[in-house]
Design a protein around this motif. Sequence first.
Motif, PDB file in Angstrom:
ATOM      1  N   LEU A  83       0.829  -1.213   0.000  1.00  0.00           N
ATOM      2  CA  LEU A  83       0.000   0.000   0.000  1.00  0.00           C
ATOM      3  C   LEU A  83       0.859   1.257   0.000  1.00  0.00           C
ATOM      4  CD1 LEU A  83      -2.770  -1.010   2.563  1.00  0.00           C
ATOM      5  CD2 LEU A  83      -2.881  -1.091   0.057  1.00  0.00           C
ATOM      6  N   ASP A  84       1.911   1.256   0.810  1.00  0.00           N
ATOM      7  CA  ASP A  84       2.785   2.423   0.892  1.00  0.00           C
ATOM      8  C   ASP A  84       3.503   2.688  -0.428  1.00  0.00           C
ATOM      9  OD1 ASP A  84       2.032   2.896   3.499  1.00  0.00           O
ATOM     10  OD2 ASP A  84       3.789   1.907   4.374  1.00  0.00           O
ATOM     11  N   GLU A  85       3.729   1.661  -1.206  1.00  0.00           N
ATOM     12  CA  GLU A  85       4.370   1.826  -2.517  1.00  0.00           C
ATOM     13  C   GLU A  85       3.424   2.415  -3.557  1.00  0.00           C
ATOM     14  OE1 GLU A  85       7.201  -2.125  -1.969  1.00  0.00           O
ATOM     15  OE2 GLU A  85       5.614  -2.134  -3.466  1.00  0.00           O
ATOM     16  N   LEU A  86       2.135   2.191  -3.379  1.00  0.00           N
ATOM     17  CA  LEU A  86       1.175   2.518  -4.442  1.00  0.00           C
ATOM     18  C   LEU A  86       0.258   3.702  -4.153  1.00  0.00           C
ATOM     19  CD1 LEU A  86       0.023  -1.098  -5.375  1.00  0.00           C
ATOM     20  CD2 LEU A  86       1.541   0.400  -6.698  1.00  0.00           C
ATOM     21  N   ALA A  89      -0.623   8.426   1.652  1.00  0.00           N
ATOM     22  CA  ALA A  89      -0.689   7.975   3.047  1.00  0.00           C
ATOM     23  C   ALA A  89      -2.139   7.794   3.507  1.00  0.00           C
ATOM     24  CB  ALA A  89       0.047   8.956   3.953  1.00  0.00           C
ATOM     25  N   ASP A  90      -3.008   8.739   3.167  1.00  0.00           N
ATOM     26  CA  ASP A  90      -4.412   8.644   3.593  1.00  0.00           C
ATOM     27  C   ASP A  90      -5.099   7.431   2.972  1.00  0.00           C
ATOM     28  OD1 ASP A  90      -4.217  10.859   5.217  1.00  0.00           O
ATOM     29  OD2 ASP A  90      -5.130  12.233   3.754  1.00  0.00           O
ATOM     30  N   PHE A  96      -5.581  -0.109   4.600  1.00  0.00           N
ATOM     31  CA  PHE A  96      -4.971  -0.960   5.611  1.00  0.00           C
ATOM     32  C   PHE A  96      -5.916  -1.223   6.775  1.00  0.00           C
ATOM     33  CE2 PHE A  96      -2.038  -1.971   9.136  1.00  0.00           C
ATOM     34  CZ  PHE A  96      -1.427  -3.076   8.553  1.00  0.00           C
ATOM     35  N   GLU A  97      -6.704  -0.240   7.132  1.00  0.00           N
ATOM     36  CA  GLU A  97      -7.687  -0.438   8.199  1.00  0.00           C
ATOM     37  C   GLU A  97      -8.655  -1.558   7.827  1.00  0.00           C
ATOM     38  OE1 GLU A  97     -11.335   2.078  10.039  1.00  0.00           O
ATOM     39  OE2 GLU A  97      -9.405   3.123   9.980  1.00  0.00           O
TER      40      GLU A  97
END
Length: 123
Positions: A83-86, A89-90, A96-97
């Motif tokens: 997720l952090d790669e794509l 942040a929001d 992720f939640e």
Amino acid sequence: MIVEMVNRFYGKVRQHPSLGPIFDGAIGDKWAEHLPKMYRFWSSVLNSSGLYSGNPMRAHMTLTQTVEPEDFGHWLVLFRETLDELFSADDADFIFEKAERIAESLSLGMFYNPASIHARINA
């Protein structure tokens, strides 16, 4: 973006020393069938698209002999990394939640047994 997220994530899963063998054992040579199912699943989770109609709990209950509770932690680490790669942040936090709730639900469904001695001792 869902297709890219799923493809990248499962690429990592397949290379992971403990998750890879679990998924390969469960999916085998049927990745071409599994990935579109995951696209539909995440589309339904994130976009309320209704494209997925399976039963993830039933599918995962067949894996209680090969999956350990800590495997969900490994799964979440790889998912967060993807997720952090794509995503921003929001957006990564939002997705992720959802993933954390799914992992918790599956883990509880697979491993929680209120009749076990461990549950009675910790109560």
